[in-house]
Design a protein around this motif. Structure first.
Motif, PDB file in Angstrom:
ATOM      1  N   ARG A  38       9.451   8.354   2.764  1.00 50.58           N
ATOM      2  CA  ARG A  38      10.508   8.036   3.739  1.00 50.58           C
ATOM      3  C   ARG A  38       9.940   7.419   5.035  1.00 50.58           C
ATOM      4  NH1 ARG A  38      13.615  13.796   3.520  1.00 50.58           N
ATOM      5  NH2 ARG A  38      13.959  13.859   1.278  1.00 50.58           N
ATOM      6  N   ARG A  39       8.744   6.838   4.944  1.00 53.39           N
ATOM      7  CA  ARG A  39       8.170   6.199   6.135  1.00 53.39           C
ATOM      8  C   ARG A  39       7.781   4.763   5.802  1.00 53.39           C
ATOM      9  NH1 ARG A  39       4.281  10.369   9.310  1.00 53.39           N
ATOM     10  NH2 ARG A  39       5.501  12.237   9.011  1.00 53.39           N
ATOM     11  N   GLU A  40       7.707   3.952   6.865  1.00 56.83           N
ATOM     12  CA  GLU A  40       7.246   2.577   6.691  1.00 56.83           C
ATOM     13  C   GLU A  40       5.727   2.596   6.528  1.00 56.83           C
ATOM     14  OE1 GLU A  40       9.115  -0.086   6.401  1.00 56.83           O
ATOM     15  OE2 GLU A  40      10.936   1.132   6.684  1.00 56.83           O
ATOM     16  N   ALA A  41       5.251   1.722   5.634  1.00 60.57           N
ATOM     17  CA  ALA A  41       3.796   1.638   5.433  1.00 60.57           C
ATOM     18  C   ALA A  41       3.415   0.196   5.152  1.00 60.57           C
ATOM     19  CB  ALA A  41       3.362   2.534   4.286  1.00 60.57           C
ATOM     20  N   ALA A  42       2.127  -0.106   5.320  1.00 59.03           N
ATOM     21  CA  ALA A  42       1.628  -1.458   5.042  1.00 59.03           C
ATOM     22  C   ALA A  42       0.263  -1.349   4.385  1.00 59.03           C
ATOM     23  CB  ALA A  42       1.511  -2.257   6.333  1.00 59.03           C
ATOM     24  N   VAL A  43      -0.013  -2.276   3.476  1.00 55.81           N
ATOM     25  CA  VAL A  43      -1.333  -2.321   2.856  1.00 55.81           C
ATOM     26  C   VAL A  43      -1.959  -3.696   3.136  1.00 55.81           C
ATOM     27  CG1 VAL A  43      -0.351  -2.969   0.578  1.00 55.81           C
ATOM     28  CG2 VAL A  43      -2.662  -2.058   0.716  1.00 55.81           C
ATOM     29  N   TYR A  44      -3.193  -3.650   3.620  1.00 55.39           N
ATOM     30  CA  TYR A  44      -3.944  -4.888   3.896  1.00 55.39           C
ATOM     31  C   TYR A  44      -5.041  -5.032   2.847  1.00 55.39           C
ATOM     32  CZ  TYR A  44      -1.942  -5.667   8.541  1.00 55.39           C
ATOM     33  OH  TYR A  44      -1.101  -5.933   9.571  1.00 55.39           O
ATOM     34  N   PHE A  45      -5.241  -6.236   2.368  1.00 56.03           N
ATOM     35  CA  PHE A  45      -6.347  -6.491   1.444  1.00 56.03           C
ATOM     36  C   PHE A  45      -6.732  -7.969   1.507  1.00 56.03           C
ATOM     37  CE2 PHE A  45      -3.734  -8.579  -1.777  1.00 56.03           C
ATOM     38  CZ  PHE A  45      -2.471  -8.032  -1.554  1.00 56.03           C
ATOM     39  N   VAL A  46      -7.930  -8.275   0.987  1.00 55.18           N
ATOM     40  CA  VAL A  46      -8.406  -9.665   0.959  1.00 55.18           C
ATOM     41  C   VAL A  46      -8.173 -10.213  -0.433  1.00 55.18           C
ATOM     42  CG1 VAL A  46     -10.363 -11.217   1.354  1.00 55.18           C
ATOM     43  CG2 VAL A  46     -10.170  -9.099   2.643  1.00 55.18           C
ATOM     44  N   ASP A  47      -7.506 -11.325  -0.492  1.00 54.35           N
ATOM     45  CA  ASP A  47      -7.181 -11.928  -1.787  1.00 54.35           C
ATOM     46  C   ASP A  47      -8.484 -12.285  -2.511  1.00 54.35           C
ATOM     47  OD1 ASP A  47      -5.746 -12.959  -3.831  1.00 54.35           O
ATOM     48  OD2 ASP A  47      -5.336 -14.890  -2.882  1.00 54.35           O
ATOM     49  N   GLY A  48      -8.588 -11.946  -3.781  1.00 55.39           N
ATOM     50  CA  GLY A  48      -9.776 -12.285  -4.560  1.00 55.39           C
ATOM     51  C   GLY A  48     -10.824 -11.199  -4.579  1.00 55.39           C
ATOM     52  N   MET A  49     -10.714 -10.236  -3.651  1.00 55.29           N
ATOM     53  CA  MET A  49     -11.709  -9.165  -3.625  1.00 55.29           C
ATOM     54  C   MET A  49     -11.160  -7.867  -4.182  1.00 55.29           C
ATOM     55  SD  MET A  49     -13.861  -9.834  -0.176  1.00 55.29           S
ATOM     56  CE  MET A  49     -15.235  -8.861  -0.740  1.00 55.29           C
ATOM     57  N   VAL A  50      -9.857  -7.874  -4.493  1.00 59.44           N
ATOM     58  CA  VAL A  50      -9.274  -6.657  -5.071  1.00 59.44           C
ATOM     59  C   VAL A  50      -8.668  -7.014  -6.427  1.00 59.44           C
ATOM     60  CG1 VAL A  50      -8.725  -5.675  -2.821  1.00 59.44           C
ATOM     61  CG2 VAL A  50      -7.010  -7.016  -4.020  1.00 59.44           C
ATOM     62  N   SER A  51      -8.513  -5.995  -7.246  1.00 55.21           N
ATOM     63  CA  SER A  51      -7.860  -6.191  -8.531  1.00 55.21           C
ATOM     64  C   SER A  51      -6.350  -6.033  -8.309  1.00 55.21           C
ATOM     65  CB  SER A  51      -8.381  -5.158  -9.527  1.00 55.21           C
ATOM     66  OG  SER A  51      -7.478  -5.026 -10.585  1.00 55.21           O
ATOM     67  N   ALA A  52      -5.599  -7.092  -8.645  1.00 56.28           N
ATOM     68  CA  ALA A  52      -4.148  -7.038  -8.465  1.00 56.28           C
ATOM     69  C   ALA A  52      -3.547  -5.951  -9.342  1.00 56.28           C
ATOM     70  CB  ALA A  52      -3.546  -8.400  -8.775  1.00 56.28           C
ATOM     71  N   ASP A  53      -4.122  -5.776 -10.530  1.00 59.54           N
ATOM     72  CA  ASP A  53      -3.614  -4.747 -11.463  1.00 59.54           C
ATOM     73  C   ASP A  53      -3.830  -3.353 -10.876  1.00 59.54           C
ATOM     74  OD1 ASP A  53      -2.767  -6.548 -13.244  1.00 59.54           O
ATOM     75  OD2 ASP A  53      -4.474  -6.370 -14.621  1.00 59.54           O
ATOM     76  N   PHE A  54      -5.026  -3.100 -10.384  1.00 60.01           N
ATOM     77  CA  PHE A  54      -5.329  -1.790  -9.805  1.00 60.01           C
ATOM     78  C   PHE A  54      -4.395  -1.520  -8.629  1.00 60.01           C
ATOM     79  CE2 PHE A  54      -9.974  -0.702 -11.031  1.00 60.01           C
ATOM     80  CZ  PHE A  54      -9.690  -0.991 -12.344  1.00 60.01           C
ATOM     81  N   LEU A  55      -4.234  -2.554  -7.818  1.00 59.10           N
ATOM     82  CA  LEU A  55      -3.406  -2.399  -6.622  1.00 59.10           C
ATOM     83  C   LEU A  55      -1.971  -2.051  -7.020  1.00 59.10           C
ATOM     84  CD1 LEU A  55      -3.642  -2.778  -3.513  1.00 59.10           C
ATOM     85  CD2 LEU A  55      -2.854  -5.109  -3.834  1.00 59.10           C
ATOM     86  N   GLN A  56      -1.492  -2.773  -8.028  1.00 62.51           N
ATOM     87  CA  GLN A  56      -0.116  -2.582  -8.456  1.00 62.51           C
ATOM     88  C   GLN A  56       0.077  -1.218  -9.126  1.00 62.51           C
ATOM     89  OE1 GLN A  56       2.451  -4.734  -7.893  1.00 62.51           O
ATOM     90  NE2 GLN A  56       3.802  -3.197  -8.798  1.00 62.51           N
ATOM     91  N   HIS A  57      -0.799  -0.956 -10.129  1.00 62.99           N
ATOM     92  CA  HIS A  57      -0.555   0.214 -10.977  1.00 62.99           C
ATOM     93  C   HIS A  57      -0.982   1.532 -10.337  1.00 62.99           C
ATOM     94  CE1 HIS A  57      -0.458  -2.900 -14.275  1.00 62.99           C
ATOM     95  NE2 HIS A  57       0.676  -2.242 -14.427  1.00 62.99           N
ATOM     96  N   TYR A  58      -2.087   1.483  -9.598  1.00 65.16           N
ATOM     97  CA  TYR A  58      -2.623   2.761  -9.102  1.00 65.16           C
ATOM     98  C   TYR A  58      -2.291   3.039  -7.642  1.00 65.16           C
ATOM     99  CZ  TYR A  58      -5.279   2.521 -13.408  1.00 65.16           C
ATOM    100  OH  TYR A  58      -5.621   2.432 -14.728  1.00 65.16           O
ATOM    101  N   LEU A  59      -1.725   2.039  -6.967  1.00 61.31           N
ATOM    102  CA  LEU A  59      -1.416   2.301  -5.555  1.00 61.31           C
ATOM    103  C   LEU A  59       0.063   2.066  -5.246  1.00 61.31           C
ATOM    104  CD1 LEU A  59      -2.485   3.067  -2.779  1.00 61.31           C
ATOM    105  CD2 LEU A  59      -2.986   0.675  -2.353  1.00 61.31           C
TER     106      LEU A  59
END
Lengths: 497, 358
Positions: A38-59
């Protein structure tokens, strides 16, 4: 302020992050907004240095699944609990958060949370484990390091699966920090050397360390010396061997080689083959390499000195042939020798810079054509071509690239001395060089030990004795742990107690 | 074959390391000593006594051996580690200063003599390109390059086996050319020449004194006199066996005398032997500068990094003087200065009680 703490107000944190990441012009710094607990949140990351799948599925998916739930406990702990499979770390300052983000972490900030939670979703492009390019062996493993620090540490750990193997992670560089790992075997390393290396690392003030070679230059004892005082290797088995001997290795992120300290001149001459092959073969190959180094260093100078100052050393027929053909050549013998040595160095350098197969072809063709043409044009003497070719060949037998280069530079020095002062000048120069070498140190340890000064050592210096006689660690190891093993190594062999 | 090794305690490892360092220092002094003895024997004693050199050279060592014995006795009685410390205990601070200055002066004189031999050997004997000053500058540059605190001793320690092997090879070849009649006449060219040779060579053995001041590699072991003395005796005997008396006593310049021992060797071996001789002389000059600096500063217990380099430069500067005059002056100094050292050693050895307040 660079080290200011992360604000509990998300709006304030977003403002700081946007500014520090230069998001208005930096297109690969991404930010995604979502709701969790129930709170606002933001995630910062560098494109190309993270796995989009990991980010999507596990976070993001677990977060969105709990978008309407009440916060079960403390904010950061609750966020971490959402992704039990990912490694997490907390950052209390914007600087820490940004450093983590630059290393491929996804940084999550939540309204009301006075810190950031960094999730390890790193997945950047990297080269696989492949054969070492510059340290080929006949016998032994064919794995080489790549540019990933994590892979490189793992490769070493696979060879030395012991908790005594310590890997201390550090960050080096003040402007653009790079990860650095200091590895050593706790029960083998000399504490004095370890302290010395740590203190040198702590005292480094550099903006950025681009390569392991740059780190070597920053850490070595004698920056003005011609010889290298550290050993670079791209072989995990060699790195493990150094560690077993009580030496330390430095693994730098982005470098496909590791740096070993302290070393002696002998480490720069030995190769993994010496140990992998039976002792007779290892000894033979080692002697051949030493001959190669000696030939590279001395042969051109000896030839010039013999022809100019000591003709009595040469057979009369050979001397006559040299002098006869010399009459038709416009250059003096030292100048001819210098010219040809520079030419061979040029060919070698050109062949190194052009790609693979073309490089080796270029070297062969250039050598053949140029040599033949120079002789036919009566620019140089044919015997001189043989001397230069043998001397150049010898430098390629030196296993350490830096040492090979040092030999080729010293070769020119010896040539100059021989051209002016003959064999006696060369002997003086050789003596002075040997003394200088003996006075050098690597991380405070004598560079020419155990030859000089005497140090306790295995029978593995110029000649390599059988493995079962090599019971000690190197003289560079912790004096308390000099012995690798007690009791007979070949327990079944009753003849050798 | 033995497959077990000693387990090294940290103390044992440290002891072994110290032993290695001491051994290197001992080899450095031994090399300097051997070169100094050989230089005097070849350039001073043998040209005077000719075929009598094989027994006269060892006889000329006797005063040096006595000085060595006195030094050992003094060190044992005073319990000091160095001669300067022993002089401080036995003769007071002034005595220590005089002692250290005297030793430094002797070492520098010896270094200058070796430098003169080296430069003359290069310029007049072998005949490479370069004047006396050029060669002196080259040698100075090489010395400055290698005058490290430990590097010189460690380098000599490293090079001892190749040098000994080369010397042994040359000696073996010389032995094949040896003729027993080279040892005759036993009294050389005559009584007068023999007396002059004894007078000139009587102080030859003073470098042996410094061997007493080097800590032995292993405590309780005799300080090794054997290598320098053995080398001198073997070399003197070989030179006499190979060269007839007339050749040895022929009037010749310094450079010719230096090259004489290898005169009849095959060309390649002769060149290598000359190279070995030049290298040994070079190492002796550098060692003299380093040891001289140590002795100059020993009463104050200080270490000045640039002093060995400065002394090396001072030694090289002597080459600006005319060679013949310089050589005669150095020879005279090296004959009489050791007498002062011997006197001091006698005083120190005879002193019954240490000076008060020391």
């Amino acid at each position: 302020m660079m080290n200011d703490g992360i604000s509990a107000r998300l709006a304030r944190s977003l403002e700081v992050m946007e500014q520090r990441l230069n998001r208005d012009i930096n297109d690969d710094m991404h930010c995604r907004f979502f709701r969790v607990y129930r709170r606002e949140a933001a995630v910062y990351f560098v494109d190309g240095m993270v796995s989009a799948d990991f980010l999507q599925h596990y976070l993001l998916t677990p977060c969105l699944a709990h978008a309407g739930d009440a916060l079960p406990g403390e904010e950061a702990a609750s966020l971490e609990a959402l992704s039990p499979l990912l490694d997490t770390a907390r950052a209390d300052t914007y600087q820490d958060a940004i450093r983590k983000m630059m290393n491929g972490h996804a940084v999550v900030m939540m309204d009301g949370m006075p810190c950031a939670v960094c999730f390890d979703v790193r997945a950047y492009v990297r080269r696989g484990v492949s054969q070492p390019l510059t340290e080929s062996v006949v016998s032994g493993p064919h794995q080489g390091f790549n540019e990933s620090i994590r892979d490189n540490i793992t490769l070493i750990r696979r060879i030395l699966p012991t908790p005594q193997l310590i890997s201390e992670m550090r960050v080096i560089g003040e402007g653009c920090p790079v990860s650095l790992c200091l590895m050593y075997l706790r029960d083998a390393v000399d504490p004095a050397s370890l302290d010395r290396l740590k203190s040198r690392l702590d005292s480094l003030h550099v903006d950025h360390v681009l390569s392991i070679g740059a780190l070597e230059q920053l850490l070595e004892d004698s920056p003005w010396a011609l010889l290298p005082q550290c050993c670079l290797t791209e072989r995990p088995d060699r790195a493990a061997s150094f560690l077993r001997e009580g030496q330390m290795v430095l693994v730098l992120d982005g470098a496909p080689q590791i740096l070993c300290m302290p070393v002696s001149i002998l480490h720069l001459i030995h190769t993994p083959d010496d140990t992998s092959l039976r002792w007779q073969y290892g000894t033979f190959l080692r002697l051949i390499r030493l001959l190669g180094a000696a030939v590279t260093l001395l042969l051109p100078g000896l030839f010039v000195a013999a022809v100019i100052f000591h003709p009595e050393l040469l057979p009369v027929t050979l001397l006559t042939a040299i002098l006869e053909s010399q009459a038709a050549v416009p250059l003096s013998i030292p100048m001819e020798m210098l010219l040809m040595l520079l030419m061979f160095n040029l060919i070698g350098e050109a062949a190194t810079r052009v790609p693979g197969v073309v490089g080796s072809s270029l070297g062969t063709v250039s050598g053949l054509i140029l040599g033949q043409a120079a002789v036919e044009a009566k620019l140089v003497h044919p015997l001189l071509i043989i001397v230069v070719a043998v001397a150049s060949l010898g430098s390629y037998a030196v296993p350490d690239y830096s040492l090979g280069l040092a030999c080729r530079i010293a070769q020119l020095l010896f040539l100059a001395v021989a051209s002016v002062f003959g064999l006696y000048g060369m002997v003086l120069c050789l003596g002075a060089t040997a003394i200088r070498l003996c006075g050098m140190r690597s991380l405070g340890s004598p560079f020419a030990a155990p030859l000089s000064p005497d140090r306790t050592h295995n029978p593995d210096v110029f000649l390599r004795a059988p493995l079962w006689r090599q019971r000690l660690r190197a003289w560079l190891a912790n004096p308390r742990r000099m012995e690798r093993i007690t009791g007979p190594m070949r327990g079944f062999d009753r003849r050798r107690k | 074959m033995r497959t077990t090794t000693l387990v090294h305690s940290p103390e044992e490892s440290l002891r072994l390391r110290l032993m290695g360092d001491r051994r290197a220092r001992m080899h450095q002094v031994q090399l300097w000593c051997a070169v100094s003895l050989l230089r005097t024997a070849i350039t001073v004693v043998l040209p005077m006594c000719g075929s009598a050199g094989w027994w006269l050279a060892p006889v000329c060592l006797l005063p040096g051996l006595v000085m060595y014995g006195l030094a050992c006795l003094t060190l044992r009685r005073t319990g000091a580690a160095t001669l300067t410390e022993a002089a401080r205990i036995a003769l007071g601070r002034t005595g220590a200063v005089i002692q250290s200055v005297l030793l430094a002066l002797l070492l520098l004189t010896d270094g200058a003599a070796s430098m003169t031999a080296l430069v003359t050997g290069f310029t007049e004997g072998i005949g490479t390109e370069g004047t006396q000053i050029t060669m002196a500058l080259l040698t100075l540059l090489a010395m400055l390059f290698c005058l490290h605190r430990d590097g010189l001793a460690w380098g000599i320690h490293l090079m001892r086996w190749p040098m000994l092997a080369l010397a042994a090879g040359a000696g073996a070849v010389m032995l094949t050319m040896a003729r027993a009649d080279g040892l005759h006449p036993v009294l050389g060219p005559g009584d007068d020449a023999l007396t002059a040779a004894i007078r000139a060579g009587i102080a030859m053995g003073w470098p042996l004194t410094l061997l007493a001041t080097v800590e032995p590699a292993r405590p309780g072991r005799l300080r090794p006199l054997l290598p320098p003395v053995g080398i001198l005796c073997a070399a003197a005997a070989l030179v006499c066996l190979v060269n007839p008396c007339e050749v040895l006593t022929r009037p010749a310049a310094l450079a010719e005398r230096l090259l004489l021992p290898a005169l009849y060797l095959p060309p390649a071996l002769r060149t290598l032997t000359h190279s070995l001789g030049m290298l040994a002389l070079f190492l002796a000059v550098a060692t003299a500068a380093q040891l001289g600096a140590g002795h100059v500063l020993s009463p104050w217990g200080r270490e000045v990094v640039w002093l060995p380099g400065a002394l090396a430069a001072a030694i090289a500067a002597t080459q600006c003087l005319p060679i013949s005059g310089l050589w005669q002056g150095l020879s005279a100094l090296l004959t009489w200065l050791p007498a002062v050292l011997a006197l001091m050693l006698i005083l120190m050895a005879c002193r019954r009680k240490p000076c008060s307040g020391e």
